[in-house]
Design a protein around this motif. Structure first.
Motif, PDB file in Angstrom:
ATOM      1  N   GLN A 255     -16.482  10.333  -7.453  1.00 43.39           N
ATOM      2  CA  GLN A 255     -17.173   9.108  -7.042  1.00 43.39           C
ATOM      3  C   GLN A 255     -16.390   7.863  -7.476  1.00 43.39           C
ATOM      4  O   GLN A 255     -16.324   6.873  -6.739  1.00 43.39           O
ATOM      5  CB  GLN A 255     -18.585   9.078  -7.635  1.00 43.39           C
ATOM      6  CG  GLN A 255     -19.565  10.031  -6.976  1.00 43.39           C
ATOM      7  CD  GLN A 255     -19.336  11.485  -7.343  1.00 43.39           C
ATOM      8  OE1 GLN A 255     -18.675  11.786  -8.337  1.00 43.39           O
ATOM      9  NE2 GLN A 255     -19.883  12.395  -6.550  1.00 43.39           N
ATOM     10  N   GLY A 256     -15.799   7.926  -8.670  1.00 46.68           N
ATOM     11  CA  GLY A 256     -14.990   6.804  -9.125  1.00 46.68           C
ATOM     12  C   GLY A 256     -13.786   6.570  -8.222  1.00 46.68           C
ATOM     13  O   GLY A 256     -13.474   5.428  -7.855  1.00 46.68           O
ATOM     14  N   LEU A 257     -13.127   7.660  -7.847  1.00 47.44           N
ATOM     15  CA  LEU A 257     -11.988   7.535  -6.940  1.00 47.44           C
ATOM     16  C   LEU A 257     -12.434   7.038  -5.567  1.00 47.44           C
ATOM     17  O   LEU A 257     -11.707   6.287  -4.905  1.00 47.44           O
ATOM     18  CB  LEU A 257     -11.278   8.883  -6.807  1.00 47.44           C
ATOM     19  CG  LEU A 257     -10.505   9.347  -8.044  1.00 47.44           C
ATOM     20  CD1 LEU A 257      -9.964  10.756  -7.831  1.00 47.44           C
ATOM     21  CD2 LEU A 257      -9.364   8.393  -8.366  1.00 47.44           C
ATOM     22  N   ALA A 258     -13.612   7.458  -5.144  1.00 48.58           N
ATOM     23  CA  ALA A 258     -14.134   6.981  -3.854  1.00 48.58           C
ATOM     24  C   ALA A 258     -14.316   5.468  -3.876  1.00 48.58           C
ATOM     25  O   ALA A 258     -13.984   4.773  -2.906  1.00 48.58           O
ATOM     26  CB  ALA A 258     -15.459   7.673  -3.538  1.00 48.58           C
ATOM     27  N   VAL A 259     -14.826   4.949  -4.989  1.00 41.26           N
ATOM     28  CA  VAL A 259     -15.002   3.499  -5.121  1.00 41.26           C
ATOM     29  C   VAL A 259     -13.646   2.793  -5.066  1.00 41.26           C
ATOM     30  O   VAL A 259     -13.483   1.767  -4.386  1.00 41.26           O
ATOM     31  CB  VAL A 259     -15.735   3.161  -6.439  1.00 41.26           C
ATOM     32  CG1 VAL A 259     -15.730   1.656  -6.691  1.00 41.26           C
ATOM     33  CG2 VAL A 259     -17.170   3.674  -6.388  1.00 41.26           C
ATOM     34  N   ILE A 260     -12.657   3.365  -5.758  1.00 41.21           N
ATOM     35  CA  ILE A 260     -11.316   2.760  -5.763  1.00 41.21           C
ATOM     36  C   ILE A 260     -10.711   2.782  -4.361  1.00 41.21           C
ATOM     37  O   ILE A 260     -10.165   1.775  -3.880  1.00 41.21           O
ATOM     38  CB  ILE A 260     -10.401   3.493  -6.761  1.00 41.21           C
ATOM     39  CG1 ILE A 260     -10.879   3.234  -8.195  1.00 41.21           C
ATOM     40  CG2 ILE A 260      -8.947   3.045  -6.598  1.00 41.21           C
ATOM     41  CD1 ILE A 260     -10.152   4.062  -9.241  1.00 41.21           C
ATOM     42  N   LEU A 261     -10.804   3.925  -3.685  1.00 42.68           N
ATOM     43  CA  LEU A 261     -10.242   4.027  -2.336  1.00 42.68           C
ATOM     44  C   LEU A 261     -10.944   3.070  -1.375  1.00 42.68           C
ATOM     45  O   LEU A 261     -10.298   2.437  -0.528  1.00 42.68           O
ATOM     46  CB  LEU A 261     -10.352   5.464  -1.830  1.00 42.68           C
ATOM     47  CG  LEU A 261      -9.477   6.505  -2.536  1.00 42.68           C
ATOM     48  CD1 LEU A 261      -9.764   7.901  -1.995  1.00 42.68           C
ATOM     49  CD2 LEU A 261      -7.998   6.177  -2.375  1.00 42.68           C
ATOM     50  N   ALA A 262     -12.269   2.962  -1.506  1.00 38.31           N
ATOM     51  CA  ALA A 262     -13.016   2.044  -0.636  1.00 38.31           C
ATOM     52  C   ALA A 262     -12.614   0.599  -0.909  1.00 38.31           C
ATOM     53  O   ALA A 262     -12.431  -0.200   0.026  1.00 38.31           O
ATOM     54  CB  ALA A 262     -14.514   2.228  -0.847  1.00 38.31           C
ATOM     55  N   PHE A 263     -12.466   0.262  -2.182  1.00 41.67           N
ATOM     56  CA  PHE A 263     -12.048  -1.094  -2.545  1.00 41.67           C
ATOM     57  C   PHE A 263     -10.678  -1.419  -1.941  1.00 41.67           C
ATOM     58  O   PHE A 263     -10.481  -2.491  -1.340  1.00 41.67           O
ATOM     59  CB  PHE A 263     -11.997  -1.228  -4.069  1.00 41.67           C
ATOM     60  CG  PHE A 263     -11.306  -2.477  -4.553  1.00 41.67           C
ATOM     61  CD1 PHE A 263     -11.945  -3.703  -4.511  1.00 41.67           C
ATOM     62  CD2 PHE A 263     -10.009  -2.417  -5.041  1.00 41.67           C
ATOM     63  CE1 PHE A 263     -11.310  -4.858  -4.944  1.00 41.67           C
ATOM     64  CE2 PHE A 263      -9.364  -3.565  -5.473  1.00 41.67           C
ATOM     65  CZ  PHE A 263     -10.019  -4.789  -5.427  1.00 41.67           C
ATOM     66  N   ILE A 264      -9.730  -0.492  -2.094  1.00 40.89           N
ATOM     67  CA  ILE A 264      -8.392  -0.742  -1.557  1.00 40.89           C
ATOM     68  C   ILE A 264      -8.429  -0.769  -0.029  1.00 40.89           C
ATOM     69  O   ILE A 264      -7.700  -1.533   0.613  1.00 40.89           O
ATOM     70  CB  ILE A 264      -7.394   0.321  -2.071  1.00 40.89           C
ATOM     71  CG1 ILE A 264      -7.298   0.254  -3.601  1.00 40.89           C
ATOM     72  CG2 ILE A 264      -6.013   0.098  -1.459  1.00 40.89           C
ATOM     73  CD1 ILE A 264      -6.441   1.351  -4.208  1.00 40.89           C
ATOM     74  N   GLY A 265      -9.297   0.061   0.564  1.00 40.91           N
ATOM     75  CA  GLY A 265      -9.450   0.032   2.016  1.00 40.91           C
ATOM     76  C   GLY A 265      -9.919  -1.327   2.505  1.00 40.91           C
ATOM     77  O   GLY A 265      -9.387  -1.876   3.482  1.00 40.91           O
ATOM     78  N   VAL A 266     -10.919  -1.879   1.829  1.00 43.33           N
ATOM     79  CA  VAL A 266     -11.405  -3.221   2.182  1.00 43.33           C
ATOM     80  C   VAL A 266     -10.300  -4.253   1.969  1.00 43.33           C
ATOM     81  O   VAL A 266     -10.098  -5.156   2.797  1.00 43.33           O
ATOM     82  CB  VAL A 266     -12.652  -3.573   1.340  1.00 43.33           C
ATOM     83  CG1 VAL A 266     -13.033  -5.041   1.527  1.00 43.33           C
ATOM     84  CG2 VAL A 266     -13.819  -2.669   1.729  1.00 43.33           C
ATOM     85  N   LYS A 267      -9.566  -4.111   0.870  1.00 36.45           N
ATOM     86  CA  LYS A 267      -8.459  -5.035   0.584  1.00 36.45           C
ATOM     87  C   LYS A 267      -7.415  -4.987   1.701  1.00 36.45           C
ATOM     88  O   LYS A 267      -6.883  -6.025   2.126  1.00 36.45           O
ATOM     89  CB  LYS A 267      -7.822  -4.660  -0.755  1.00 36.45           C
ATOM     90  CG  LYS A 267      -6.729  -5.612  -1.240  1.00 36.45           C
ATOM     91  CD  LYS A 267      -6.228  -5.181  -2.612  1.00 36.45           C
ATOM     92  CE  LYS A 267      -5.243  -6.184  -3.186  1.00 36.45           C
ATOM     93  NZ  LYS A 267      -4.004  -6.307  -2.398  1.00 36.45           N
ATOM     94  N   LEU A 268      -7.132  -3.795   2.196  1.00 36.66           N
ATOM     95  CA  LEU A 268      -6.160  -3.651   3.280  1.00 36.66           C
ATOM     96  C   LEU A 268      -6.662  -4.297   4.570  1.00 36.66           C
ATOM     97  O   LEU A 268      -5.897  -4.954   5.286  1.00 36.66           O
ATOM     98  CB  LEU A 268      -5.864  -2.168   3.519  1.00 36.66           C
ATOM     99  CG  LEU A 268      -4.812  -1.530   2.614  1.00 36.66           C
ATOM    100  CD1 LEU A 268      -4.802  -0.020   2.798  1.00 36.66           C
ATOM    101  CD2 LEU A 268      -3.430  -2.095   2.914  1.00 36.66           C
ATOM    102  N   VAL A 269      -7.935  -4.097   4.870  1.00 35.88           N
ATOM    103  CA  VAL A 269      -8.502  -4.704   6.079  1.00 35.88           C
ATOM    104  C   VAL A 269      -8.466  -6.228   5.967  1.00 35.88           C
ATOM    105  O   VAL A 269      -8.117  -6.928   6.930  1.00 35.88           O
ATOM    106  CB  VAL A 269      -9.935  -4.196   6.321  1.00 35.88           C
ATOM    107  CG1 VAL A 269     -10.587  -4.969   7.467  1.00 35.88           C
ATOM    108  CG2 VAL A 269      -9.924  -2.703   6.637  1.00 35.88           C
ATOM    109  N   PHE A 270      -8.814  -6.748   4.798  1.00 36.33           N
ATOM    110  CA  PHE A 270      -8.741  -8.199   4.582  1.00 36.33           C
ATOM    111  C   PHE A 270      -7.311  -8.705   4.808  1.00 36.33           C
ATOM    112  O   PHE A 270      -7.089  -9.735   5.450  1.00 36.33           O
ATOM    113  CB  PHE A 270      -9.191  -8.549   3.159  1.00 36.33           C
ATOM    114  CG  PHE A 270     -10.682  -8.596   2.981  1.00 36.33           C
ATOM    115  CD1 PHE A 270     -11.543  -8.224   4.000  1.00 36.33           C
ATOM    116  CD2 PHE A 270     -11.238  -9.021   1.781  1.00 36.33           C
ATOM    117  CE1 PHE A 270     -12.920  -8.272   3.837  1.00 36.33           C
ATOM    118  CE2 PHE A 270     -12.611  -9.077   1.603  1.00 36.33           C
ATOM    119  CZ  PHE A 270     -13.448  -8.695   2.637  1.00 36.33           C
ATOM    120  N   HIS A 271      -6.351  -7.955   4.255  1.00 33.20           N
ATOM    121  CA  HIS A 271      -4.955  -8.367   4.421  1.00 33.20           C
ATOM    122  C   HIS A 271      -4.542  -8.298   5.890  1.00 33.20           C
ATOM    123  O   HIS A 271      -3.833  -9.194   6.386  1.00 33.20           O
ATOM    124  CB  HIS A 271      -4.046  -7.474   3.581  1.00 33.20           C
ATOM    125  CG  HIS A 271      -2.590  -7.818   3.709  1.00 33.20           C
ATOM    126  ND1 HIS A 271      -2.041  -8.964   3.175  1.00 33.20           N
ATOM    127  CD2 HIS A 271      -1.563  -7.174   4.350  1.00 33.20           C
ATOM    128  CE1 HIS A 271      -0.746  -9.018   3.458  1.00 33.20           C
ATOM    129  NE2 HIS A 271      -0.434  -7.940   4.168  1.00 33.20           N
TER     130      HIS A 271
END
Length: 340
Positions: A255-271
């Protein structure tokens, strides 16, 4: 960042040298490493990784240094998750402990090679297609969902891929030291050791799909991506033996890794939105109002997520252990209660 071909060559040569040293110093002679040995070498490799990050910060600027540390922490967390799957595979194949070092070493080398290939492909895509950030972001969001809700549901040792391998290859049911093949009655068979390596290689490929888009969400520098991955994988073998029992207690790691991956995914979409060139989004113009998440925030978020997931995991397993002890004690009281 200005990394010259010579620096690349030196870095890759040193990385190879470390793995060659690992093999001849620790792996060639089968043995189960002690806790002390594993702790010393784990501390050495982690210290080396941190020192390298400081070097990047000092000589190339702390923006790149922050990107390295965020990438290293993310890759280390993903690598620990990788170790958990390695543990499942080696348990499923009943790999003798004295041979587990060799399996881990081969698995780690395969992982580095596969990630190196993905890094090169990722760098080329990012260089030529800014819209690839949309793809990477969407992929990470999907992987985050899968990580959170489908983790641990399959047995890699007995999955469809390994069943196919068993149908194709003649397999011996017994280990023959650490040999990959054995001859019986004039016929050549592969040993379970080779099956383990094939299974780990396949899992490495799957994890590379998670790993590389994730770190490219933190930095566009291929050199940082490679070195963060290399250092995350170095010492992973020792870490396996050091925290082998702890791995099963990290119940919220997925679950912790899922949160990290989701965060980076959102960061990538923002970029991607910030550098948008797709004609059907805002007429092909960048959406400059979309925030760019700074690397210092990414580093803090990733570190905090890993810390919280670890804390909650250990608290839950500790509470579960206490609950089992109480239930056992109460059960024994009932059994031994005097009859009227």
């Amino acid at each position: 960042m200005g990394v010259t071909p010579l620096i690349w060559i030196i870095t890759i040569a040193i990385t190879i040298a470390f793995f060659v040293f690992e093999f001849f110093a620790h792996v060639r002679k089968p043995h189960e490493p002690s806790i002390a040995e594993s702790a010393r070498w784990s501390a050495f490799y982690i210290g080396l990784a941190l020192l390298f990050g400081v070097g990047i910060g000092v000589f190339s600027g702390w923006t790149f240094g922050g990107e390295y540390f965020a990438g290293y922490l993310t890759e280390k967390a993903l690598s620990i998750d990788n170790l958990f799957v390695f543990l499942i595979i080696m348990t499923g194949f009943a790999v003798p402990k004295i041979y587990q070092q060799k399996v881990l070493m081969i698995g780690i080398v395969i992982a580095l090679i596969m990630r190196g290939a993905f890094i090169a492909v990722g760098a080329a895509l990012i260089e030529n297609f800014s819209w690839i950030f949309y793809i990477f972001g969407a992929l990470l969001l999907f992987l985050a969902y899968r990580q959170a809700f489908a983790h641990g549901e399959s047995d890699p040792a007995n999955g469809r891929f390994m069943k196919f391998v068993r149908r194709v290859l003649p397999v011996s049911e017994e280990y023959n030291d650490d040999k990959l093949t054995v001859r019986k009655n004039g016929k050549r068979f592969v040993t379970p050791m080779l099956l383990v390596i094939i299974a780990i290689g396949f899992i490495d490929l799957v994890f590379a799909v998670d790993s590389i888009p994730a770190i490219y969400g933190l930095t566009n520098e291929a050199y940082i991506v490679f070195t963060a991955n290399a250092f995350a994988l170095m010492g992973l073998r020792q870490l396996y033996f050091l925290i082998g029992g702890l791995l099963e207690r990290l119940v919220y790691l997925a679950q912790g890794l899922a949160v990290i991956l989701a965060f980076i995914g959102v960061k990538l979409v923002f970029h991607a939105l910030h550098v948008n060139e797709l004609p059907f989004i805002n007429g092909g113009e960048p959406l400059l109002w979309v925030p760019e998440i700074p690397i210092w925030f990414s580093l803090l978020f990733i570190a905090a997520t890993v810390a919280v997931a670890t804390f909650l995991s250990l608290r839950k397993t500790r509470n579960d252990d206490k609950k089992k002890e109480r239930e056992t004690f109460e059960g024994e009281k009932v059994i031994h209660a005097p009859e009227d």
